[in-house]
Write an enzyme that holds these catalytic residues in place. Structure first.
Site: not given
Ligand SMILES: NC(=O)c1ccc[n+]([C@@H]2O[C@H](COP(=O)([O-])OP(=O)(O)OC[C@H]3O[C@@H](n4cnc5c(N)ncnc54)[C@H](OP(=O)(O)O)[C@@H]3O)[C@@H](O)[C@H]2O)c1
Length: 253
Positions: A151, A138
């Site tokens: 975070y 990120s």
């Molecule tokens: N959205 C943003 O603004 C943003 C910006 C920069 C970076 N990111 C990064 O991008 C990535 C995805 O973010 P997103 O926005 O797509 O979030 P999201 O929709 O909340 O997705 C998070 C994913 O992680 C999985 N997860 C959580 N805990 C887990 C565990 N213990 N084992 C396996 N899987 C797990 C969840 O699946 P289950 O709950 O089904 O396990 C879900 O599929 C993250 O690393 C986040 O930090 C996001």
């Protein structure tokens, strides 16, 4: 036999979009997360569109679960791509009052999850002769902001893993790519961060005409992963046009 791409956190948001996109690029996608009902729906959707995908239940905080992921991947064919995407944020509290449990969760999933899955898949990636590891960190991996202590600490650590691993693997056939998105509007990231409070989650994007969407980040992953193997995109920073920096967001109204 298609190359296998393992995507963690494929049950929603960026991971699901990346799984869909990599399937269109010809990978057999191994979609991993804890919520298997969502994974099953994703696999059905990918197959209906003519792609190949397999779901595997995986909790990245469990050694045993991640070992199962590695076994499932090796059984499908040569593993050439790992996308460490599982992760997220919990809370927006100052350091002085932040919840240790929230910090623990963020460290376990983002940092130790990436470590665990990378260690488990590295032998197969190297054996393929043309491996790629993508770390979805990120902009929080190189910037701090008020309330983001837990975070940003976790994402800084995840970024450190990517940089260290690239140095350590130099001379071996595995490249390491870090992707650092800024503001991405996904359905669950904010809900997870704010304990299910939809109002607080929506406020993050208030007045921002076009935040990034999951498909924008998936596009970055796919572009990096499909460059010729000698091309290593070390780090790709991607933000919406309206976000010039973490603290500088153009909002209307
Ligand atoms: N959205 C943003 O603004 C943003 C910006 C920069 C970076 N990111 C990064 O991008 C990535 C995805 O973010 P997103 O926005 O797509 O979030 P999201 O929709 O909340 O997705 C998070 C994913 O992680 C999985 N997860 C959580 N805990 C887990 C565990 N213990 N084992 C396996 N899987 C797990 C969840 O699946 P289950 O709950 O089904 O396990 C879900 O599929 C993250 O690393 C986040 O930090 C996001």
């Amino acid at each position: 036999m298609s190359s296998v791409a393992v995507v963690t956190g494929a049950s929603s948001g960026i991971g699901a979009a990346t799984a869909r996109r990599l399937a269109t690029e010809g990978f057999h996608v191994l979609a991993a997360a804890r919520r298997t009902d969502r994974l099953a729906a994703l696999v059905a959707e990918i197959e209906a569109a003519g792609g190949a995908a397999t779901a595997v239940a995986c909790d990245v905080t469990s050694d045993e679960s991640v070992a199962g992921l590695a076994t499932a991947a090796a059984a499908l064919g040569p593993v050439t791509l790992l996308v460490n995407n599982a992760g997220g944020a919990r809370g927006l509290d100052p350091v002085e009052s932040g919840s240790v449990d929230d910090w623990q969760w963020m460290y376990d999933v983002n940092v130790l999850g990436t470590l665990r899955v990378t260690q488990a898949l590295l032998p197969a990636l190297e054996a393929s002769g043309a491996g790629t590891i993508v770390v979805v960190s990120s902009t929080a991996g190189f910037t701090v902001y008020e309330g983001g202590g837990g975070y940003t600490a976790a994402k800084h650590a995840q970024t450190a893993i990517a940089g260290t691993l690239r140095l350590e693997l130099c001379g071996r056939p595995v490249r390491v790519i870090e992707i650092d998105p800024g503001m991405v509007r996904t359905d669950e990231f904010g809900l997870v961060r704010f304990g299910g409070d939809a109002g607080k989650a929506a406020a993050v994007y208030a007045g921002v005409a076009e935040p990034l969407v999951a498909e924008d980040v998936a596009d970055c992953v796919a572009w990096c992963a499909t460059r010729p193997q000698h091309v290593n995109v070390d780090r790709l920073v991607v933000r919406p046009l309206a976000q010039a920096a973490q603290h500088k967001v153009h909002r209307v109204g």
